[in-house]
Write a protein that holds these residues in place. Structure first.
Motif, PDB file in Angstrom:
ATOM      1  N   ALA A 124      27.368  39.713  38.162  1.00  0.00           N
ATOM      2  CA  ALA A 124      28.508  39.074  38.832  1.00  0.00           C
ATOM      3  C   ALA A 124      29.800  39.856  38.638  1.00  0.00           C
ATOM      4  O   ALA A 124      30.507  40.160  39.607  1.00  0.00           O
ATOM      5  N   PRO A 125      30.162  40.242  37.404  1.00  0.00           N
ATOM      6  CA  PRO A 125      31.368  41.060  37.230  1.00  0.00           C
ATOM      7  C   PRO A 125      31.306  42.375  37.978  1.00  0.00           C
ATOM      8  O   PRO A 125      32.301  42.814  38.553  1.00  0.00           O
ATOM      9  N   TRP A 131      32.156  41.652  41.533  1.00  0.00           N
ATOM     10  CA  TRP A 131      33.520  41.228  41.822  1.00  0.00           C
ATOM     11  C   TRP A 131      34.555  42.329  41.642  1.00  0.00           C
ATOM     12  O   TRP A 131      35.570  42.339  42.336  1.00  0.00           O
ATOM     13  N   ARG A 151      35.270  44.216  44.866  1.00  0.00           N
ATOM     14  CA  ARG A 151      35.923  43.337  45.849  1.00  0.00           C
ATOM     15  C   ARG A 151      37.398  43.141  45.513  1.00  0.00           C
ATOM     16  O   ARG A 151      38.267  43.220  46.386  1.00  0.00           O
ATOM     17  N   LEU A 152      37.667  42.872  44.258  1.00  0.00           N
ATOM     18  CA  LEU A 152      39.052  42.683  43.841  1.00  0.00           C
ATOM     19  C   LEU A 152      39.872  43.957  44.039  1.00  0.00           C
ATOM     20  O   LEU A 152      41.048  43.905  44.411  1.00  0.00           O
ATOM     21  N   ALA A 182      40.845  43.395  38.591  1.00  0.00           N
ATOM     22  CA  ALA A 182      39.739  44.285  38.941  1.00  0.00           C
ATOM     23  C   ALA A 182      39.472  45.303  37.846  1.00  0.00           C
ATOM     24  O   ALA A 182      38.320  45.583  37.505  1.00  0.00           O
ATOM     25  N   ILE A 215      37.893  43.421  34.734  1.00  0.00           N
ATOM     26  CA  ILE A 215      36.501  43.033  34.952  1.00  0.00           C
ATOM     27  C   ILE A 215      35.590  44.256  34.934  1.00  0.00           C
ATOM     28  O   ILE A 215      34.479  44.224  34.395  1.00  0.00           O
ATOM     29  N   ASN A 231      33.225  50.232  37.692  1.00  0.00           N
ATOM     30  CA  ASN A 231      33.798  49.813  38.973  1.00  0.00           C
ATOM     31  C   ASN A 231      33.929  51.036  39.863  1.00  0.00           C
ATOM     32  O   ASN A 231      34.837  51.851  39.689  1.00  0.00           O
TER      33      ASN A 231
END
Length: 254
Positions: free
Chosen positions: A12-13, A16, A19-20, A73, A76, A82
């Motif tokens: 999940a992280p 996200w 996206r963030l 972002a 996370i 990321n």
């Protein structure tokens, strides 16, 4: 029989964070677009100056959202990774610069009072004859006496200067310097010692009107009094006082 594996705790992280990052970048671009369009329309007087400034502040609110999204972002995605991290960093840097600029404007003004009419002679300010003094020139102060008290307390150092020139020559010097400063000189009366001009401030081009009075001071010299008034707003963040100081300093140094 279901062969689908359960999602890992990091799934999940990891989902996200990109996206963030994307949303942060989009919000930052929207903020910059709002500010640029609003300020540019105001610069060319398509909309009112204060409307353009309001758009700039509104863009600042969007920039705050972009800043928060970018920070979230990055936090996370700190451990999970990321792939969109560069987007978040760009949004963070630009949004932080935008918000910081707005936040530091009051500090840049220092102890400037909420007045927009500044002169070297509060007892007898130079008067506009061609340019019109705004109808609400006492906005924020109420009375002339109150304006004089605030002005004297904040700008007690402002006063007239003397040039070792007769009135006509001193007035010519004033007009030449005003033009060199990029001001729009609307009238120059060498015989009477009177100059009026319009200056502008910042990208949005807030207009301030300036009048200079030149009078005989004896020994073939002239006294120079100056007044600078903002067309809109209550306070001026100290702009008019800085203009008067700068102009008179350059005038006496020329």
């Amino acid at each position: 029989m279901n062969d689908q594996q359960p999602a890992s705790p990091q799934a999940a992280p990891a989902m996200w964070a990109p996206r963030l990052s994307k949303w942060a970048l989009v919000a930052m671009l929207v903020a910059v677009a709002i500010a640029f369009i609003g300020l540019t329309l105001a610069r060319y007087d398509v909309i009112a100056k204060l409307s353009g400034f309001s758009a700039f502040l509104g863009g600042g609110l969007v920039a705050v959202v972009a800043l928060l999204l970018a920070v979230l972002a990055l936090l996370i995605g700190w451990k999970t990774g990321n792939p969109a991290r560069p987007k978040a960093l760009v949004a963070l840097v630009v949004a932080l610069a935008y918000v910081s600029f707005i936040a530091t404007r009051p500090m840049a003004a220092g102890d400037a009072p909420s007045i927009h009419d500044v002169t070297t002679d509060i007892a007898n300010p130079p008067q506009f004859e061609v340019l019109e003094l705004r109808e609400d020139n006492l906005a924020g102060v109420g009375t002339v006496e109150n304006w004089q008290q605030i002005h004297a307390a904040a700008y007690g150092d402002l006063g007239p200067v003397t040039l070792p020139l007769p009135v006509a020559e001193a007035t010519q010097q004033v007009a030449l310097l005003a033009a060199a400063e990029g001001w729009d000189v609307v009238t120059t009366d060498l015989a009477r010692g009177h100059v009026e001009a319009t200056a502008s401030v910042s990208y949005i081009r807030f207009y301030d009107d300036v009048v200079v009075r030149v009078t005989p001071a004896g020994d073939n010299s002239s006294r120079i009094d100056m007044r600078s008034v903002s067309r809109v707003g209550v306070g001026d963040l100290g702009v008019n006082a800085r203009r008067v100081r700068s102009f008179l300093r350059k005038l006496t140094a020329s």
